[in-house]
Motif scaffolding. Structure first.
Motif, PDB file in Angstrom:
ATOM      1  N   VAL A 133      -2.188 -50.766  17.988  1.00  0.00           N
ATOM      2  CA  VAL A 133      -2.805 -50.855  19.323  1.00  0.00           C
ATOM      3  C   VAL A 133      -1.950 -50.071  20.301  1.00  0.00           C
ATOM      4  O   VAL A 133      -0.745 -49.878  20.086  1.00  0.00           O
ATOM      5  CB  VAL A 133      -2.933 -52.321  19.812  1.00  0.00           C
ATOM      6  CG1 VAL A 133      -3.948 -53.088  19.012  1.00  0.00           C
ATOM      7  CG2 VAL A 133      -1.589 -53.029  19.788  1.00  0.00           C
ATOM      8  N   SER A 134      -2.575 -49.608  21.359  1.00  0.00           N
ATOM      9  CA  SER A 134      -1.839 -48.916  22.404  1.00  0.00           C
ATOM     10  C   SER A 134      -1.058 -49.928  23.244  1.00  0.00           C
ATOM     11  O   SER A 134      -1.396 -51.121  23.297  1.00  0.00           O
ATOM     12  CB  SER A 134      -2.795 -48.111  23.279  1.00  0.00           C
ATOM     13  OG  SER A 134      -3.826 -48.946  23.767  1.00  0.00           O
ATOM     14  N   ASP A 135      -0.006 -49.430  23.890  1.00  0.00           N
ATOM     15  CA  ASP A 135       0.873 -50.327  24.647  1.00  0.00           C
ATOM     16  C   ASP A 135       0.166 -51.015  25.805  1.00  0.00           C
ATOM     17  O   ASP A 135       0.562 -52.114  26.211  1.00  0.00           O
ATOM     18  CB  ASP A 135       2.072 -49.532  25.189  1.00  0.00           C
ATOM     19  CG  ASP A 135       3.034 -49.125  24.070  1.00  0.00           C
ATOM     20  OD1 ASP A 135       2.889 -49.681  22.959  1.00  0.00           O
ATOM     21  OD2 ASP A 135       3.899 -48.272  24.304  1.00  0.00           O
ATOM     22  N   ASN A 136      -0.898 -50.373  26.334  1.00  0.00           N
ATOM     23  CA  ASN A 136      -1.542 -50.971  27.505  1.00  0.00           C
ATOM     24  C   ASN A 136      -2.296 -52.261  27.181  1.00  0.00           C
ATOM     25  O   ASN A 136      -2.746 -52.951  28.091  1.00  0.00           O
ATOM     26  CB  ASN A 136      -2.476 -49.971  28.186  1.00  0.00           C
ATOM     27  CG  ASN A 136      -3.437 -49.308  27.204  1.00  0.00           C
ATOM     28  OD1 ASN A 136      -3.568 -49.751  26.065  1.00  0.00           O
ATOM     29  ND2 ASN A 136      -4.086 -48.229  27.645  1.00  0.00           N
ATOM     30  N   PHE A 137      -2.436 -52.590  25.879  1.00  0.00           N
ATOM     31  CA  PHE A 137      -3.028 -53.881  25.535  1.00  0.00           C
ATOM     32  C   PHE A 137      -2.141 -55.034  26.002  1.00  0.00           C
ATOM     33  O   PHE A 137      -2.604 -56.166  26.110  1.00  0.00           O
ATOM     34  CB  PHE A 137      -3.253 -53.978  24.023  1.00  0.00           C
ATOM     35  CG  PHE A 137      -4.627 -53.549  23.602  1.00  0.00           C
ATOM     36  CD1 PHE A 137      -5.709 -54.403  23.743  1.00  0.00           C
ATOM     37  CD2 PHE A 137      -4.837 -52.294  23.061  1.00  0.00           C
ATOM     38  CE1 PHE A 137      -6.973 -54.009  23.348  1.00  0.00           C
ATOM     39  CE2 PHE A 137      -6.107 -51.894  22.668  1.00  0.00           C
ATOM     40  CZ  PHE A 137      -7.178 -52.743  22.816  1.00  0.00           C
ATOM     41  N   GLN A 138      -0.859 -54.732  26.218  1.00  0.00           N
ATOM     42  CA  GLN A 138       0.036 -55.788  26.704  1.00  0.00           C
ATOM     43  C   GLN A 138      -0.442 -56.336  28.047  1.00  0.00           C
ATOM     44  O   GLN A 138      -0.433 -57.550  28.265  1.00  0.00           O
ATOM     45  CB  GLN A 138       1.461 -55.239  26.839  1.00  0.00           C
ATOM     46  CG  GLN A 138       2.070 -54.821  25.521  1.00  0.00           C
ATOM     47  CD  GLN A 138       3.485 -54.300  25.650  1.00  0.00           C
ATOM     48  OE1 GLN A 138       4.263 -54.358  24.727  1.00  0.00           O
ATOM     49  NE2 GLN A 138       3.825 -53.758  26.815  1.00  0.00           N
ATOM     50  N   GLN A 139      -0.862 -55.426  28.945  1.00  0.00           N
ATOM     51  CA  GLN A 139      -1.362 -55.886  30.239  1.00  0.00           C
ATOM     52  C   GLN A 139      -2.711 -56.573  30.099  1.00  0.00           C
ATOM     53  O   GLN A 139      -3.013 -57.518  30.827  1.00  0.00           O
ATOM     54  CB  GLN A 139      -1.483 -54.707  31.220  1.00  0.00           C
ATOM     55  CG  GLN A 139      -0.154 -54.140  31.701  1.00  0.00           C
ATOM     56  CD  GLN A 139       0.505 -53.267  30.662  1.00  0.00           C
ATOM     57  OE1 GLN A 139      -0.173 -52.589  29.890  1.00  0.00           O
ATOM     58  NE2 GLN A 139       1.842 -53.271  30.629  1.00  0.00           N
ATOM     59  N   LEU A 140      -3.518 -56.119  29.146  1.00  0.00           N
ATOM     60  CA  LEU A 140      -4.850 -56.689  28.990  1.00  0.00           C
ATOM     61  C   LEU A 140      -4.789 -58.108  28.431  1.00  0.00           C
ATOM     62  O   LEU A 140      -5.492 -59.009  28.913  1.00  0.00           O
ATOM     63  CB  LEU A 140      -5.682 -55.802  28.068  1.00  0.00           C
ATOM     64  CG  LEU A 140      -7.100 -56.303  27.755  1.00  0.00           C
ATOM     65  CD1 LEU A 140      -7.940 -56.320  29.022  1.00  0.00           C
ATOM     66  CD2 LEU A 140      -7.750 -55.427  26.699  1.00  0.00           C
ATOM     67  N   LEU A 141      -3.943 -58.311  27.408  1.00  0.00           N
ATOM     68  CA  LEU A 141      -3.927 -59.601  26.713  1.00  0.00           C
ATOM     69  C   LEU A 141      -2.701 -60.446  27.026  1.00  0.00           C
ATOM     70  O   LEU A 141      -2.643 -61.617  26.639  1.00  0.00           O
ATOM     71  CB  LEU A 141      -4.000 -59.383  25.202  1.00  0.00           C
ATOM     72  CG  LEU A 141      -5.252 -58.656  24.697  1.00  0.00           C
ATOM     73  CD1 LEU A 141      -5.191 -58.488  23.185  1.00  0.00           C
ATOM     74  CD2 LEU A 141      -6.513 -59.415  25.091  1.00  0.00           C
ATOM     75  N   GLY A 142      -1.713 -59.851  27.692  1.00  0.00           N
ATOM     76  CA  GLY A 142      -0.540 -60.631  28.045  1.00  0.00           C
ATOM     77  C   GLY A 142       0.394 -60.889  26.875  1.00  0.00           C
ATOM     78  O   GLY A 142       1.209 -61.817  26.921  1.00  0.00           O
ATOM     79  N   SER A 143       0.287 -60.096  25.806  1.00  0.00           N
ATOM     80  CA  SER A 143       1.168 -60.238  24.641  1.00  0.00           C
ATOM     81  C   SER A 143       1.782 -58.885  24.326  1.00  0.00           C
ATOM     82  O   SER A 143       1.203 -57.835  24.617  1.00  0.00           O
ATOM     83  CB  SER A 143       0.390 -60.745  23.420  1.00  0.00           C
ATOM     84  OG  SER A 143      -0.186 -62.007  23.671  1.00  0.00           O
ATOM     85  N   SER A 144       2.964 -58.910  23.711  1.00  0.00           N
ATOM     86  CA  SER A 144       3.601 -57.660  23.322  1.00  0.00           C
ATOM     87  C   SER A 144       2.858 -57.053  22.141  1.00  0.00           C
ATOM     88  O   SER A 144       2.155 -57.738  21.398  1.00  0.00           O
ATOM     89  CB  SER A 144       5.068 -57.913  22.947  1.00  0.00           C
ATOM     90  OG  SER A 144       5.145 -58.727  21.785  1.00  0.00           O
ATOM     91  N   VAL A 145       3.042 -55.742  21.954  1.00  0.00           N
ATOM     92  CA  VAL A 145       2.378 -55.056  20.859  1.00  0.00           C
ATOM     93  C   VAL A 145       2.809 -55.642  19.515  1.00  0.00           C
ATOM     94  O   VAL A 145       1.985 -55.846  18.610  1.00  0.00           O
ATOM     95  CB  VAL A 145       2.688 -53.545  20.912  1.00  0.00           C
ATOM     96  CG1 VAL A 145       2.204 -52.839  19.644  1.00  0.00           C
ATOM     97  CG2 VAL A 145       2.029 -52.920  22.134  1.00  0.00           C
ATOM     98  N   SER A 146       4.092 -55.931  19.369  1.00  0.00           N
ATOM     99  CA  SER A 146       4.581 -56.476  18.103  1.00  0.00           C
ATOM    100  C   SER A 146       3.946 -57.821  17.790  1.00  0.00           C
ATOM    101  O   SER A 146       3.716 -58.155  16.623  1.00  0.00           O
ATOM    102  CB  SER A 146       6.103 -56.613  18.138  1.00  0.00           C
ATOM    103  OG  SER A 146       6.507 -57.465  19.211  1.00  0.00           O
ATOM    104  N   ASP A 147       3.652 -58.610  18.838  1.00  0.00           N
ATOM    105  CA  ASP A 147       3.010 -59.916  18.608  1.00  0.00           C
ATOM    106  C   ASP A 147       1.548 -59.762  18.197  1.00  0.00           C
ATOM    107  O   ASP A 147       0.995 -60.629  17.519  1.00  0.00           O
ATOM    108  CB  ASP A 147       3.097 -60.782  19.869  1.00  0.00           C
ATOM    109  CG  ASP A 147       4.508 -61.265  20.124  1.00  0.00           C
ATOM    110  OD1 ASP A 147       5.313 -61.286  19.165  1.00  0.00           O
ATOM    111  OD2 ASP A 147       4.823 -61.591  21.283  1.00  0.00           O
ATOM    112  N   MET A 148       0.914 -58.668  18.607  1.00  0.00           N
ATOM    113  CA  MET A 148      -0.504 -58.477  18.296  1.00  0.00           C
ATOM    114  C   MET A 148      -0.732 -57.920  16.889  1.00  0.00           C
ATOM    115  O   MET A 148      -1.774 -58.176  16.282  1.00  0.00           O
ATOM    116  CB  MET A 148      -1.137 -57.530  19.325  1.00  0.00           C
ATOM    117  CG  MET A 148      -1.383 -58.174  20.679  1.00  0.00           C
ATOM    118  SD  MET A 148      -2.219 -57.042  21.799  1.00  0.00           S
ATOM    119  CE  MET A 148      -0.827 -56.186  22.494  1.00  0.00           C
TER     120      MET A 148
END
Length: 663
Positions: A405-420
């Protein structure tokens, strides 16, 4: 019981002359100690059993030698039984046993030959034949004692089996063992002929016992001695000839594989790495021709980019005896490099350890892997740094799982990329939303189609595009999501600007005409009433001239506000242009529309707004037309309403005029 003397064979008649010298030689031959010969034959066959058994143990992949060993053992026991035939206690049993053992031994020779030549015997005919020979021997031993008949029975049985062996060899011979096979066949053929002669001799002689020195008995024993020795020798020769042929074929096969292999194959001495032989693949890959490489060590050839790699290879061979897929960098004669996977094994040649090494050039694969790795890195970098929401997922029957996933998913879902990474949709989104998304992902993979859809999440609008991609043997789902909330807002704004009057916020002329056309068509289709009112501010130009355009705008806003308060939601209200407004009233007659406009006219007149220079009286005029029969149209309706408005102005303004009912 002692053997008869020459006199017993040739009775002495003192009234006649003595035997001639030829007759004496014959009588001497007849006096061979047959009992001693039987023991010699038994011992000779026993030694042959040992020799054949040794061959069988050394070459137990062949089934024939085992049967020959068993057959020779039975023949040896047959001669041992023959030795006991004059024994007063067990002599009769030994006679029958000898016939059974001799015939069974010959039958086992036949079975062994068929097995050795790759054929299978039919056991029951052989068993029945040997049983019949034994029963005949028993008959002429216990019931009708007849030594000659017993001898004829045994000789003919063994002759038949000898000829059967000849047939087995000639019918199933192979080229690789032709010489020894023909020799064995010749021995069996001669034996069969001799045995027929023995049977004929027994038929015309007066044999009284097995050890009575008759020509038939003597020939039978001498034939047994010579045949047993020759058969054992030729059996061993045939085994070794077959081994040599198979060894030669195996060598040719190995050489063919060695030379035909597209991979380089090289044989080197373990001690120093000197090349003993190499195939064409090695010459093509290394640049060293076969003759050029012979005798050179791999270090002298500068084959190893890192000489320590040879030490690694030798160390692995010493430890395990083999080495599989050791990756090294090798050098060609011209100095160019290639990556090879080495698989090697230690082998002995004349007692000296050597290394057989197969080299697989994996340079192209390594380049492809490196290109794929770089591509993967670029893809990952692109995805992570993408300004849009980019993703790659693995879709399985149990769910849709995040791979990238792209890094901007962090702002969308509130989770770090590694957690997703590695999580399913149900672990990242609300249940209902996750279920819908997973179903869509499965549809994309199942149908192999591109899916574009709009989604709402957390109060914002998104559009997503999903499509299948092939990565190795897997089919993955890739896609991106764009936040279109601002675009939607702009589209709504543009839509409003395209359909709404900027000043008053009511519909503009174009939007009014679109809606009015729809309502007119509906009213005509269902024969429902419909009225149209056109409104105009009286002396609007004077207001602008006297109080300015801002005051004129206030007058327009006042009229728009009063109209909205007095009409229904289903009515269509629009600014037609300038100070002119239009109201379309569905399900409304002329009279009902006139009443509505009258209220609007009175309300406007009652308001005296302050336009900056004190209160100002504002009045309006309105013209109303009603939809007529099926032949009516919106254009005609507008035209009649405009005529009614003109009449209102001509009549003094500040009033509502309705078209005559006859129109």
């Amino acid at each position: 019981m002692s053997l008869r003397s020459v006199d017993s064979v040739w009775p002495v008649n003192h009234t006649q002359a003595g035997p001639s010298p030829g007759e004496l030689r014959w009588m001497t031959l007849m006096n061979i100690d047959l009992r001693t010969l039987a023991i010699l034959l038994a011992l000779t066959n026993l030694l042959q059993v040992l020799a054949l058994f040794a061959q069988y143990r050394l070459n137990n992949s062949y089934s024939g030698p085992g049967w020959w060993t068993a057959g020779t053992a039975l023949v040896a026991l047959g001669f041992a039984s023959a030795f006991l035939q004059d024994n007063s206690t067990i002599g009769s049993i030994a006679i029958v046993a000898a016939s059974a053992l001799f015939s069974s031994g010959m039958a086992l020779y036949y079975v062994g030959l068929l097995r050795f030549l790759g054929r299978r015997e039919r056991p029951w005919p052989l068993i029945l034949f040997c049983t019949a020979v034994t029963l005949v021997a028993a008959y002429f031993t216990y019931i009708d004692v007849n030594v000659a008949a017993r001898l004829i029975n045994l000789a003919l049985a063994m002759a038949l089996l000898s000829f059967l062996n000849v047939h087995a060899i000639l019918a199933n011979r192979t080229r690789s063992i032709a010489t020894s096979a023909y020799s064995v066949a010749l021995v069996f053929l001669v034996q069969g002929l001799v045995l027929i002669g023995v049977a004929l001799a027994a038929a015309f002689s007066d044999a009284e016992g097995l050890y009575i020195a008759s020509p038939a008995h003597t020939a039978l024993y001498l034939d047994g001695l010579m045949v047993s020795v020759l058969l054992t020798a030729y059996f061993i020769i045939m085994i070794n000839q077959r081994l040599n042929a198979e060894t030669r074929e195996a060598k040719e096969t190995v050489e063919f594989i060695f030379n035909a292999s597209p991979d380089p194959v090289v044989l080197t001495r373990l001690a120093d790495g000197a090349v003993v032989t190499a195939n064409d693949g090695f010459a093509a890959q290394s640049g060293y021709a076969g003759a050029e490489a012979m005798g050179m060590t791999t270090l002298e050839m500068n084959l190893w980019k890192n000489p320590v790699d040879r030490e690694r290879l030798v160390g692995a061979l010493h430890e395990h005896g083999h080495c599989d897929n050791l990756e090294v960098v090798l050098l060609r004669k011209d100095g160019s490099e290639f990556t090879g996977l080495l698989s090697a094994k230690i082998t002995q040649m004349k007692g000296v350890p050597h290394i057989v090494t197969v080299i697989r050039d994996v340079s192209a694969r390594k380049r492809a892997e490196e290109a794929q790795r770089r591509s993967q890195e670029l893809l990952t970098l692109f995805i992570r740094q993408s300004p849009i929401y980019a993703f790659i997922k693995e879709v399985t029957p149990t769910g849709s799982r995040v791979l990238h996933v792209s890094d901007n998913f962090q702002q969308l879902l509130g989770s770090s990329v590694s957690d997703m990474l590695g999580k399913t949709m149900s672990e990242l989104f609300p249940p209902e939303f996750a279920a819908t998304m997973t179903a869509d992902d499965r549809a994309v993979i199942a149908n192999g189609l591109v899916l574009k859809q709009d989604e709402d999440f957390n109060g914002r609008h998104y559009t997503s595009i999903k499509f299948p991609i092939i990565q190795g043997e897997r089919v993955l789902l890739a896609g991106y999501t764009i936040d279109i909330t601002e675009r939607k807002r702009l589209e709504a704004q543009l839509r409003q600007q395209a359909t709404t009057d900027d000043l008053t916020g009511v519909a503009n002329r174009r939007h009014f005409l679109e809606l009015a056309q729809t309502e007119t068509s509906r009213a005509l289709r269902y024969q429902h009433p419909l009225a149209l009112a056109l409104i105009d501010i009286d002396h609007f130009k004077k207001i602008n001239d006297a109080h300015g355009h801002a005051a004129g705008d206030q007058a327009l806003l006042l009229l728009a506000d009063i109209c909205r308060r007095n009409i229904r939601d289903i009515d269509v209200f629009a600014r037609f242009g300038g100070d002119e407004f239009a109201v379309l009233l569905p399900e409304t007659s002329r009279e009902e529309a006139g009443a509505v406009m009258q209220r609007v006219c009175l309300a406007v007149a009652a308001r005296r707004p302050d336009l900056g220079r004190g209160p100002v009286a504002i009045t309006i005029s309105a013209g109303i037309a009603g939809l007529a029969s099926d032949g009516d149209s919106l254009d005609a309706l507008l035209r009649r309403a405009d005529q009614a408005l003109y009449q209102a102005k001509e009549a003094g303004r500040n009033r509502v005029m309705t078209e005559p009912a006859s129109e």
